[in-house]
Design an enzyme around this catalytic site. Structure first.
Site, mmCIF file in Angstrom:
data_model
loop_
_atom_site.group_PDB
_atom_site.id
_atom_site.type_symbol
_atom_site.label_atom_id
_atom_site.label_comp_id
_atom_site.label_asym_id
_atom_site.label_seq_id
_atom_site.Cartn_x
_atom_site.Cartn_y
_atom_site.Cartn_z
ATOM 1 N N TYR A 276 0.830 -1.208 0.000
ATOM 2 C CA TYR A 276 0.000 0.000 0.000
ATOM 3 C C TYR A 276 0.866 1.260 0.000
ATOM 4 C CZ TYR A 276 -3.210 3.581 1.758
ATOM 5 O OH TYR A 276 -3.929 4.735 1.922
ATOM 6 N N GLY B 268 -13.467 1.307 5.978
ATOM 7 C CA GLY B 268 -14.712 2.060 5.883
ATOM 8 C C GLY B 268 -15.848 1.465 6.701
ATOM 9 N N GLY C 52 -15.380 0.893 10.145
ATOM 10 C CA GLY C 52 -15.109 1.191 11.545
ATOM 11 C C GLY C 52 -14.025 0.335 12.166
ATOM 12 N N TYR D 244 -7.181 10.496 11.214
ATOM 13 C CA TYR D 244 -6.570 10.831 12.501
ATOM 14 C C TYR D 244 -7.105 12.161 13.040
ATOM 15 C CZ TYR D 244 -3.235 7.161 11.257
ATOM 16 O OH TYR D 244 -2.654 5.974 10.902
#
Length: 170
Positions: A36, A103, A105, A141
């Site tokens: 990633y 996405g 949680g 964040y």
């Protein structure tokens, strides 16, 4: 069934402390994170080095997030110290959720589990780094109340450079 350490509050998503038998899955997720971040060439960890560092030397800890028994997230953190506070803190080295479970949680639940660990251990602060191009993570964040530490730069001395400096420091 493995012990559930943190209540994620998400159906079918459980968070637990990692054990030595989880090193292959931890390494798999580390490699997913490296992909990633386009840093595959940086990964030299092995199942053996993870087992030694996490479970023998206890240099860091890991939490795992599972969906129906499949490990889909991890967080690795360790203790550090603030001289200004005069108290222990936690440093979050990695937090990663596989794409299929983002996405929902899961990342927030993993982050909360690390924060709960820090609070339970009397830590005054939780620190981490984020790549400057990772807008989704930065937004995530900041949505939790974290603040970007402006004016600070991260430095690193590693590998041969570290050894060379250490040998010639006298």
């Amino acid at each position: 069934m493995r012990e559930i350490v943190f209540n994620a509050g998400i159906p079918d998503f459980k968070i637990r402390r990692a054990g030595v038998g989880d090193c292959a899955d931890i390494l798999r997720l580390i490699k997913c994170l490296a992909t990633y971040e386009e840093l595959n060439e940086e990964v030299s960890a092995t199942k053996e080095t993870l087992a030694d560092s996490l479970f023998v030397k206890k240099e860091a800890e890991a939490l795992l997030g599972e969906v129906n028994g499949e490990i889909v997230a991890y967080a690795i953190f360790f203790r550090n110290f603030s001289t200004f506070l005069g108290k222990a803190c936690l440093y979050l080295e990695d937090l990663f959720v596989v794409k299929e479970h983002r996405g929902k949680g899961c990342g927030k639940a993993m982050f909360r589990a690390v924060a709960e660990t820090a609070a339970a251990e009397g830590c005054e602060r939780l620190d981490w780094c984020c790549l400057d191009w990772n807008k989704k993570s930065i937004d995530f964040y900041e949505s939790m109340g974290a603040k970007l530490m402006k004016g600070w730069l991260v430095f690193r001395l590693e590998g041969d450079g570290l050894k060379k400096f250490a040998e010639n420091a006298g």
